[in-house]
Design an enzyme around this catalytic site. Structure first.
Site, short mmCIF file in Angstrom:
data_model
loop_
_atom_site.label_atom_id
_atom_site.label_comp_id
_atom_site.label_asym_id
_atom_site.label_seq_id
_atom_site.Cartn_x
_atom_site.Cartn_y
_atom_site.Cartn_z
N ASP A 62 0.58 -1.17 -0.45
CA ASP A 62 0.15 -0.36 -0.53
C ASP A 62 0.83 0.98 0.03
O ASP A 62 0.56 2.37 0.83
CB ASP A 62 -1.30 -0.30 1.32
CG ASP A 62 -1.28 -1.33 1.53
OD1 ASP A 62 -2.51 -1.78 0.31
OD2 ASP A 62 -1.68 -1.84 2.76
N GLU A 274 -11.76 0.15 -2.72
CA GLU A 274 -10.72 0.70 -2.01
C GLU A 274 -9.59 1.23 -2.67
O GLU A 274 -9.57 1.95 -3.86
CB GLU A 274 -10.39 -0.20 -0.67
CG GLU A 274 -9.61 -1.65 -1.40
CD GLU A 274 -8.67 -2.97 -0.49
OE1 GLU A 274 -10.10 -2.79 -0.01
OE2 GLU A 274 -7.72 -3.40 -1.19
#
Length: 375
Positions: A62, A274
């Site tokens: 991420d 997301e």
């Protein structure tokens, strides 16, 4: 949503996960890629990766990248092995701290500045420090992060430092009225900071549809809209002047299809899942995000930070591993995408960060990137 639909979705998750553990998605010949001198062949003879891992000392994922003080700083989550049982809510992503990484240039070696925030030092947080982001204002640096509170509800927190590598000191409470995951902060050309966030299924965004947390079942799919209803919207708000709170009530971000209709919940190729990110080129705002169980990084464009944004296509095709999460940053005159895959571990919860060049074409669209290919 009925139980049969839930069961089908569970099967899709685990089926997709198993496929992506052992194989990369087959790429068709018409896909435009940004491959070239950065393409390397990894240890697996049957797989070719576009880029190699930036760091091999820790498992990282991420990656949120920014240019501060002339250097590239990367704020990833820190994957760890865990005894937590894997489930549909992502409990096996049991991260407990954050490191900061920096690079003097895209070609230079990456430096790990060590642990900058531990969950033990966040008074309100219980577990699962997922994807973070960072921002700078007036010489102070702010690390935004999600974590589950003592009631196992995801909230957003913020920690502050006087330099981009920390260490960061967490505020004693989460951001007021915050919920869900994946904060991303965008500074517009006028100096206004906006925070984007949200994630469905394990990210709990679907459980806030009434304005309050409401869970009608243990399944993360239980509170989704029907397939023919508009998809669940990611969230946006201006940040307060001190960067520590929402400066306004959160707003839904509307993502439209090419016909101007809201993307439907059943359109898993296009709907938001997301990993929200916003970047700007000229007067165009690019809102990019993960489609989750279809594993793409998609994007939509608009003329202001709130949207609506119109779906345009795919930036990053599926990586190796189930999750796909990214950031986009300009370094001097070149744009880059930072992302992750599972090249080092082969396990979907033990990932490694990467980067690749990103190209905006003359018509304003973004060239699709193919991160991994079967030979």
């Amino acid at each position: 949503m009925n139980q049969l639909h839930n069961n089908l979705k569970s099967a899709l998750i685990f089926g997709g996960m198993m496929v992506l553990f052992s194989h990369c998605q087959t790429k068709t010949s018409y896909e435009q890629t940004t491959s070239g001198d950065t393409t390397k062949t990894a240890g697996q003879d049957s797989v070719q990766y576009l880029s190699e891992p930036l760091s091999t000392d820790h498992f990282t994922a991420d990656p949120s990248a920014h240019v501060f003080e002339g250097n590239i700083y990367v704020y990833p989550s820190h994957d760890v092995e865990t005894t937590v049982k894997e489930d549909d809510s992502g409990a096996h992503f049991n991260m407990m701290d954050y490191h900061v990484y920096s690079m003097e240039s895209p070609e230079s070696a990456i430096r790990d500045h060590g642990k900058v925030l531990d969950i033990k030092d966040v008074p309100w947080a219980k577990r699962q420090m997922w994807a973070p982001d960072a921002a700078e204002k007036d010489g102070n640096y702010y690390l935004y992060f999600p974590a589950k509170d003592r009631e196992d509800i995801f909230r957003l927190g913020v920690a502050v430092a006087d330099n981009p590598t920390g260490p960061f000191k967490a505020q004693p409470e989460p951001i007021k009225d915050s919920f869900s995951i994946d904060p991303a902060v965008f500074e517009d050309t006028d100096g206004t900071h906006y925070i984007y966030w949200g994630g469905i299924w394990g990210g709990q965004l679907q459980k806030w549809r009434t304005g309050k947390y409401l869970s009608t079942g243990d399944s993360p799919f239980a509170d989704e809209p029907a397939d023919d209803e508009p998809a669940i919207a990611p969230q946006v708000a201006k940040l307060s002047d001190d960067m520590l709170q929402f400066g306004e009530a959160p707003k839904d971000i509307l993502i439209l299809d090419q016909e101007g209709e809201p993307i439907k919940a059943g359109d898993h190729e296009k709907r938001f899942f997301e990993a929200a990110w916003l970047h700007k080129l000229g007067e165009t705002y690019y809102f990019s995000y993960s489609t989750g169980d279809t594993h793409n990084i998609a994007y939509a464009t608009g003329d202001n930070p709130y949207g609506p944004f119109t779906y345009q296509g795919v930036i990053l095709k599926p990586v190796q591993g189930w999750t796909n999460h990214h950031s986009i940053v300009k370094v001097e005159d070149q744009w880059y995408i930072f992302y992750h895959d599972t090249q080092l571990s082969g396990k979907t919860h033990l990932r490694n960060i990467k980067m690749a060049k990103l190209t905006h074409k003359p018509d304003g669209t973004i060239a699709t990137i193919t991160p991994v290919e079967e030979l």
